[in-house]
Design an enzyme around this catalytic site. Structure first.
Site, PDB file in Angstrom:
ATOM      1  N   SER A 209       0.829  -1.204   0.000  1.00 51.32           N
ATOM      2  CA  SER A 209       0.000   0.000   0.000  1.00 51.32           C
ATOM      3  C   SER A 209       0.870   1.264   0.000  1.00 51.32           C
ATOM      4  O   SER A 209       1.652   1.465  -0.930  1.00 51.32           O
ATOM      5  CB  SER A 209      -0.952  -0.040   1.200  1.00 51.32           C
ATOM      6  N   ASP A 407      -8.954  -4.206  -5.969  1.00 50.68           N
ATOM      7  CA  ASP A 407      -8.404  -3.607  -4.758  1.00 50.68           C
ATOM      8  C   ASP A 407      -9.123  -2.281  -4.499  1.00 50.68           C
ATOM      9  O   ASP A 407      -9.165  -1.414  -5.369  1.00 50.68           O
ATOM     10  CB  ASP A 407      -6.900  -3.366  -4.947  1.00 50.68           C
ATOM     11  N   HIS A 435      -7.463  -5.773  -0.503  1.00 48.38           N
ATOM     12  CA  HIS A 435      -6.332  -4.849  -0.596  1.00 48.38           C
ATOM     13  C   HIS A 435      -5.023  -5.610  -0.450  1.00 48.38           C
ATOM     14  O   HIS A 435      -4.739  -6.168   0.607  1.00 48.38           O
ATOM     15  CB  HIS A 435      -6.469  -3.793   0.500  1.00 48.38           C
TER      16      HIS A 435
END
Length: 468
Positions: A209, A407, A435
């Site tokens: 991320s 995602d 995610h």
């Protein structure tokens, strides 16, 4: 365990949108940084097989002789024949790498545990590394409950007052000097000092991320100091903060509809009509209901406002494992009980069982306001330095970029964009929900990534397409 959080809290969102192995490390550093590059981490046991340590870095890299801060690190030693160290970043910005690794040794596979010392850290401004602190528990409770969709001048003024109060509290309690130096560019420089202090000639890195943005910034600064790098759930450094927010909004829409379609197959699905359009109407009606009069909860004295309800739903969309919980939470919320949505929101916001908060939100705001000054809070006390450009990392080895097709937080298109702009970017596609992909997301991705990190041989294009 999830790797997140790059999205702005709904409380003030409306105000913000405008192949080498281990070897001897460098003994000296550039620009008067020799003392930092020459240090070694003094590790000591901190329980359950972990070792903890501190790294000295300058607060301001343009003034290496000035104020210093300490970066908090944690390590798990390799269980077998060691290649070197692998550095992990779990996302955010604002997530504590020390706490995350301590909470889950399984974040990396047994294969990587065998061949690498697994190292994580709290980036500057986060956790135990010169943390940014602004508000106490009551202040954050109120901030997170603030209406994210103000309907009249009174609500707009209230949101403005909270934004101003938050910025003022950060200036007072964290200090402008610290707030001016918690950006991702300086965190990337910290990682290079860390690489040297770990005794590594080149960096082996796995970031999820926001950790992909940090990794991309490192690659931009130090492309020839990379051994292997995996960027899972990628951001696109070429986007502005506003552009990223738009991409993320679309990503959450796709994820919400994927959750709805999956829900229709379950016996406990709270949507009476099994159509996406009807489900959206019922969900929007819930938010409007919570806006008019907060939902009750049986956990404590707080009320579940629209902001809290939205945050709870959003949090559960990060991982398919949360979808059964979300079905139950929505079923109860439709009946007026928002307790489970509140607990999901607390998890997202870093609220502990004792009512205190970690500093993930405060760090997120401080870091984002430096990295994306074009979309910063209008009352923020320090100016940022805009970094919006494509990262080529000319001279780097192959860098693997992982994108998950549905995602919510880092949509697949961002991974495609980052992989295409890197001079040696390799895109690994995970056709799935949720995610990020490594560590519980995809066995195929895990096999490909483990092989690459150990051998530095990148995956073939399409290696995991269609294989969750």
């Amino acid at each position: 365990m999830r790797r997140l959080i790059t999205i702005i809290s709904p409380a003030i969102a409306g105000l913000i949108a405008a192949a080498g192995l281990a070897g001897p490390a460098r003994a000296t550093g550039p620009g008067g940084l020799d003392a930092y590059y020459g240090q070694r981490v003094a590790w000591s046991s901190c329980g359950n097989g972990y070792e903890c340590g501190k790294l000295r870095v300058p607060l301001d890299y343009s003034k290496p002789g000035g104020r210093q801060i300490r970066i908090s690190l944690v390590r798990l030693r390799a269980t077998g024949k060691k290649i070197g160290s692998i550095v992990l970043n779990f996302g955010g910005p604002g997530i504590s790498g020390v706490d995350s690794l301590k909470a889950a040794k399984t974040m990396v596979s047994p294969s990587l545990r065998q061949r690498f010392d697994v190292v994580s850290f709290d980036p500057r401004g986060v956790g135990a590394s010169a943390p940014v602190r602004c508000l106490g528990t009551l202040g954050l409770d109120a901030l997170f409950a603030t209406d994210p969709t103000p309907d009249n001048r009174t609500e707009v003024k209230q949101a403005e007052q909270w934004a101003k109060a938050f910025a003022g509290a950060c200036a007072k309690n964290a200090g402008k000097q610290l707030l001016a130096h918690v950006g991702t560019g300086e965190a990337a420089r910290d990682m290079d000092v860390m690489r040297a202090a770990l005794g590594e000639r080149r960096l082996t890195y796995l970031g999820w991320s926001y950790g992909t943005y940090l990794g991309a910034r490192y690659a931009d600064l130090f492309p020839t100091r990379i051994r292997a790098m995996v960027l899972d759930g990628a951001e696109n450094p070429g986007q502005t903060g506003v552009e990223f927010a738009r991409s993320q909004a679309k990503g959450f829409q796709v994820a919400t509809e994927s959750f709805m379609r999956d829900c229709f197959k379950a016996k406990d699905c709270p949507f009476k009509q099994h159509s996406v359009g009807a489900a959206w109407k019922r969900l929007d009606a819930l938010y409007k209901r919570a806006d008019r009069a907060p939902l009750r909860n049986t956990y404590d004295g707080r009320q579940v406002s629209e902001a809290v309800a939205r945050t709870g739903v959003m949090n559960a969309l990060y991982a398919v494992a949360y979808w059964p919980t979300l079905r139950v939470a929505l079923a109860e919320a439709f009946k007026g009980d928002g307790t489970k949505l509140l607990l999901l929101a607390d998890d997202y916001n870093g609220r502990r069982a004792d009512g205190t908060y970690d500093n993930r939100y405060e760090a997120l705001m401080a870091i984002n306001c430096l990295d994306h000054p074009e979309s910063r809070c209008p009352y923020w006390p320090v100016k940022g330095t805009r970094f919006t450009k494509k990262v080529r990392a000319q001279g780097s080895p192959p860098i693997v970029v992982v994108g998950t097709t549905r995602d919510p937080a880092t949509p697949y298109g961002l991974a495609k964009a980052l992989a295409s702009q890197l001079s040696k970017g390799v895109l690994l596609t995970n056709d799935a929900d949720g995610h990020t992909a490594y560590s519980g997301g995809s066995s195929c991705v895990e096999r490909q990534i483990d092989r690459y990190l150990i051998t530095v041989v990148p995956p073939r294009p399409g290696a995991c397409s269609g294989k969750a």
